[in-house]
Every structure is written in C-alpha cells, then in structure tokens.
Design an enzyme around this catalytic site. Sequence first.
Site, PDB file in Angstrom:
ATOM      1  N   CYS A   1     -19.997  39.031  -1.388  1.00  0.00           N
ATOM      2  CA  CYS A   1     -19.770  40.198  -2.258  1.00  0.00           C
ATOM      3  C   CYS A   1     -21.025  41.035  -2.415  1.00  0.00           C
ATOM      4  O   CYS A   1     -20.940  42.242  -2.594  1.00  0.00           O
ATOM      5  CB  CYS A   1     -19.274  39.727  -3.623  1.00  0.00           C
ATOM      6  SG  CYS A   1     -20.387  38.559  -4.412  1.00  0.00           S
TER       7      CYS A   1
ATOM      8  N   GLU B   1     -15.801  39.710 -12.183  1.00  0.00           N
ATOM      9  CA  GLU B   1     -16.853  39.714 -11.162  1.00  0.00           C
ATOM     10  C   GLU B   1     -16.216  40.293  -9.907  1.00  0.00           C
ATOM     11  O   GLU B   1     -15.513  39.594  -9.177  1.00  0.00           O
ATOM     12  CB  GLU B   1     -17.351  38.281 -10.909  1.00  0.00           C
ATOM     13  CG  GLU B   1     -18.039  37.640 -12.106  1.00  0.00           C
ATOM     14  CD  GLU B   1     -19.481  38.105 -12.279  1.00  0.00           C
ATOM     15  OE1 GLU B   1     -20.070  38.639 -11.320  1.00  0.00           O
ATOM     16  OE2 GLU B   1     -20.028  37.936 -13.387  1.00  0.00           O
TER      17      GLU B   1
HETATM   18  P1  NAD Z   1      -8.657  38.835  -4.361  1.00  0.00           P
HETATM   19  O1  NAD Z   1      -8.841  39.752  -5.509  1.00  0.00           O
HETATM   20  O2  NAD Z   1      -7.641  39.183  -3.338  1.00  0.00           O
HETATM   21  O3  NAD Z   1      -8.291  37.362  -4.877  1.00  0.00           O
HETATM   22  C1  NAD Z   1      -9.054  36.657  -5.821  1.00  0.00           C
HETATM   23  C2  NAD Z   1      -8.158  35.678  -6.556  1.00  0.00           C
HETATM   24  O4  NAD Z   1      -7.134  36.403  -7.215  1.00  0.00           O
HETATM   25  C3  NAD Z   1      -7.472  34.634  -5.673  1.00  0.00           C
HETATM   26  O5  NAD Z   1      -7.503  33.379  -6.325  1.00  0.00           O
HETATM   27  C4  NAD Z   1      -6.056  35.147  -5.582  1.00  0.00           C
HETATM   28  O6  NAD Z   1      -5.077  34.126  -5.447  1.00  0.00           O
HETATM   29  C5  NAD Z   1      -5.858  35.857  -6.897  1.00  0.00           C
HETATM   30  N1  NAD Z   1      -4.892  36.955  -6.804  1.00  0.00           N
HETATM   31  C6  NAD Z   1      -4.586  37.706  -5.709  1.00  0.00           C
HETATM   32  N2  NAD Z   1      -3.649  38.622  -6.005  1.00  0.00           N
HETATM   33  C7  NAD Z   1      -3.358  38.450  -7.314  1.00  0.00           C
HETATM   34  C8  NAD Z   1      -2.454  39.096  -8.208  1.00  0.00           C
HETATM   35  N3  NAD Z   1      -1.688  40.100  -7.816  1.00  0.00           N
HETATM   36  N4  NAD Z   1      -2.414  38.667  -9.488  1.00  0.00           N
HETATM   37  C9  NAD Z   1      -3.208  37.677  -9.908  1.00  0.00           C
HETATM   38  N5  NAD Z   1      -4.065  37.017  -9.095  1.00  0.00           N
HETATM   39  C10 NAD Z   1      -4.148  37.394  -7.822  1.00  0.00           C
HETATM   40  O7  NAD Z   1     -10.113  38.689  -3.716  1.00  0.00           O
HETATM   41  P2  NAD Z   1     -10.547  37.867  -2.436  1.00  0.00           P
HETATM   42  O8  NAD Z   1      -9.978  38.512  -1.209  1.00  0.00           O
HETATM   43  O9  NAD Z   1     -10.321  36.413  -2.620  1.00  0.00           O
HETATM   44  O10 NAD Z   1     -12.132  38.108  -2.480  1.00  0.00           O
HETATM   45  C11 NAD Z   1     -12.718  39.275  -2.004  1.00  0.00           C
HETATM   46  C12 NAD Z   1     -13.165  40.214  -3.096  1.00  0.00           C
HETATM   47  O11 NAD Z   1     -13.848  39.501  -4.112  1.00  0.00           O
HETATM   48  C13 NAD Z   1     -14.168  41.245  -2.588  1.00  0.00           C
HETATM   49  O12 NAD Z   1     -13.920  42.474  -3.213  1.00  0.00           O
HETATM   50  C14 NAD Z   1     -15.498  40.683  -3.051  1.00  0.00           C
HETATM   51  O13 NAD Z   1     -16.537  41.637  -3.181  1.00  0.00           O
HETATM   52  C15 NAD Z   1     -15.119  40.098  -4.360  1.00  0.00           C
HETATM   53  N6  NAD Z   1     -16.065  39.071  -4.754  1.00  0.00           N
HETATM   54  C16 NAD Z   1     -16.859  39.286  -5.833  1.00  0.00           C
HETATM   55  C17 NAD Z   1     -17.801  38.332  -6.191  1.00  0.00           C
HETATM   56  C18 NAD Z   1     -18.691  38.516  -7.380  1.00  0.00           C
HETATM   57  O14 NAD Z   1     -19.326  37.534  -7.774  1.00  0.00           O
HETATM   58  N7  NAD Z   1     -18.768  39.693  -7.989  1.00  0.00           N
HETATM   59  C19 NAD Z   1     -17.906  37.163  -5.455  1.00  0.00           C
HETATM   60  C20 NAD Z   1     -17.081  36.982  -4.367  1.00  0.00           C
HETATM   61  C21 NAD Z   1     -16.151  37.938  -4.009  1.00  0.00           C
END
Ligand code: NAD
Length: 456
Positions: A244, A210
Amino acid sequence: MTEIQAMMENQRAFYNSGQTKDISFRIKQLNILKHAIEENEEKIFQALHEDLRKSPYEAYLTEVGIVRDELRHMVKKVQKWARPKRVPTPIYHIPSSSYIYPEPYGIALIISPWNYPFQLAVTPLAAAMAAGNCAVIKPSEFSAYTSQVLAELFETYFDPSYISVITGNADVSTALLAEKFDYIFFTGSPAVGKIVMAAAAKHLTPVTLELGGKSPCIVDADTNIDLTAKRIVSGKFINAGQTCIAPDYLMVHQSVKEPLVDRIIHYIQKFYGIKPGKSPDYPKIINKKHFDRLLGLTKDATIMCGGDADPDQQIIAPTLLSNIDGDHPSMQEEIFGPILPVMEFDNLSDAIARINERPRPLALYLFSNDQKSIDEVLKNVSFGGGCINDTLIHFATPNLPFGGVGNSGMGGYHGKFGFDTFSHRKSVMRSTLRFDFPFRYPTFYKHLKLLKTVLR
Ligand code: NAD
C-alpha cells in the site's frame, strides 16, 4: 440465530466478564500470541509462499518480524499505557483533580487485505488485545492459505469467545458488518472503506480506515543518484509492488532522469536477475484478475525495462514506464504491482501542484539533499506518512503513527498509537464534598464582573 450472532453473544459475555480489563491477562495473552507465532513460523512462511510466493526472508522482514517486534513492544509498555493519567486542572475547578482512564471499547472487528495477509491482520489485533478488547478478524479470501493458518492458529491457542477468525468472502464481511461491534478497524481499498464506514454509521461504531492510493516518489536534482535508485527499487518491488505504501509513480527532475533510470535498471537486475520468474526472491501477483489488470496498465507506454510476464506463475517483471502523462491508464488508479511510471518535472512547485491535483496519498517519498526542497514539499503536500531519502521505513517503527489522510484513510496505529486507537479515553474529574464554592449557583449570578476575572 446465525453462527456469527452466536459468536457475538459469546464474545459479549466474555467481554462483560471483565477478564480483559486485567492488565496481567492482556500481557499473558500477548505472550501466548508471541509463542503461537514462534511455534508456527514455518507454517506461516509456507502459507505466505503459497499465496504470494514470498521468500522466508521477505516473509520475516515484512510480516512475522514486524508482528513480533510490535508484540514485544506492547508487552513491555502496556502496563504503563493502561494506567489512568493525571492531567492539569484549570484553577477555577480547585480543589478538583483530572484523570484520563483508557478503557477498551469492547468487541473489535478487524478486516484485513491480502497483500501482507499475516501482518495486517495480527498487528492491529495486538493493539486491540493490549487495549483490552475481544476481537474478530476477517482476513482476505484472496490470501486463502494465510487466512487458513490464521484460523487454525487462533482456534488452537485462544478461546473463540475472546479472539475469533472468520474466513470467507465479501458476503461474510457484509454479514459481520450488520452486527453491532464496538470498534471497526479496516485495512483495504478506499471503495470498500466507504462501504465499511456506511455500515459502521448504522450502529454509530467508530472506525479506523487504513486505505490506499497513489503514493508519489519525488527525486530532486540534488541527490545521490545511486543510493536513491537502490532504495526506490527496494521499496517499489518488494512483494512485487503489492504494497500500500510502495512508491506508485516517480516524479524525477529532468536533469537526473537518465542517470536515475540507468541505476534503477541496474538494481532491478542485481536484485532480481534478468528473468525475475527464476528468482526465488521475487513474489507473484495475487490472482489472475490483478495479473490481467496490471498488464493492461502498460499499454501505450514506452517500456524502459521489464514488461515480461509469465501467466502460468502469475509473475510480472519489474517494469519501468516512460512517456506517461496524467491521463495514462497507469495514472488513473493505484497500481499495486511491479509497474513504475516515470514522469519528469522542471520545477518542484509544478511537481507539487500535479501531486496536489490528486487525492491525498497514503505515503510520499522525497529524495533530496536540498533543505529548501524538503521544506517546500513538507509544507505544501498533505499525505499519511513518508520518508525523506528513503522508502517504506516509516512503517516499521512503533514511535510514528501509521495511517492515511483524506482518501487514504483516517486514524492510525503502531505502538502506543495502536493502543490509543482501540481505547476510549474516559475523562474523570474528581471533586470533594468537604467544601463548596458558590460561583456556579444562581445565588451568585449577580457577580458577572467577578466571573469575568476568573473565566477570561
Ligand atoms: P479490498 O478493499 O478489496 O478488501 C479488503 C477486505 O475487505 C477483505 O477482507 C475483503 O474480503 C473485504 N471486502 C471486500 N469487499 C467488501 C465489501 N463489499 N464489504 C465488506 N467487506 C469487503 O482490498 P484488497 O484488495 O484486499 O487490498 C488492496 C487495497 O488495500 C489497496 O487499495 C491497498 O492500498 C490497501 N491497503 C492499505 C493498507 C494500509 O495499511 N493503509 C495496507 C494494505 C493494503
């Protein structure tokens, strides 16, 4: 053995005990979760306020209420969804009958982001539980208060061999991803989505991703300007734009740009006041890094409204930008904050072409009374999901699958779609040993002509 490996062993043993296969167990656990949320509602509200300055109303509307509704729906429907389903059987298989048995994958890993830190961890969990899985949640390190409440809540009400919450940063995610899970459900950025999918590939673990992206909002010439402006303001600035599926940028027919911008400014002031930092209903930016990043996106643009920022409270006023083209910094990445670039178009097909130059978005919104325009957009633009004449509301229904396409993700959930996501569909054809037809055996191979009359 590491702590994570020990937890995996315990979850594996719990899953193998078969308890989660029992539908009454699942219903009981979903009800426990519902009850746990009710008992801890105040704590959840407080944590969401600490992390993002969400008001209790917004916290209920966009987080707790959505989860409760999803749980209620799951409890009501899971018995029906989990039943084996009889499906038609082709005539050449007579007298066999065909069935689909939904079965849990096993142990699911749910990695969630910080922007709706309660809802985006617990809604997928509810689906995983309804489908009969054990689960591990890894919430975001940036919404630390909510992650802590999640950890405490699950420790208090659930056996960690069934549901565990593991808090920590990306290193913890990396350590979890090294283990063999049976399903991975990731919500976050496309960049991290690629890392998650690569890690899942090592174990051939199926994934739902997602993700995010730049979701356009098109305003056609033929629309109700006042209501359009009101719904754009509400969809864009809820959670200070850290949504998002928020409209990321506006494409407005040039004939209605001026009156639309006027009404958008009117509703920003009506909803949040002149100084949004003083409004208790306006959230803050999650951290300093994102605060600085967002301010950088306003450079070299004409600010039609907003632009003020309070670094102490990490608040950025709802901001409208014009004089933007596709090369402007605000059009280079997902904004994910309270900044709305406004661009114009003359001709809907040009607007569609500009949208289609970019990766396929998670959401799209179109405001129009003209059926031709609606048909043109729906036919020519691929996007995860969206609304005609509204924003965000397609998210809040169990009857539409929620998910992205291409760069904005793969797979979907909510309601039955969530149950299906966390279930393997085991196909079974049941035959009889009482009699036998000869067609499949080599002794019948000389009758190709006859075979062709059956298998056409
Ligand atoms: P992110 O990808 O930075 O982090 C999400 C999760 O991944 C966190 O729990 C984080 O600890 C983990 N993570 C970070 N780096 C990682 C790595 N290298 N390896 C494994 N895990 C890792 O995203 P964010 O900043 O928390 O959220 C923002 C993004 O999420 C935006 O792009 C937004 O559009 C998207 N988003 C999508 C939805 C949806 O339902 N489609 C909902 C909310 C947010």
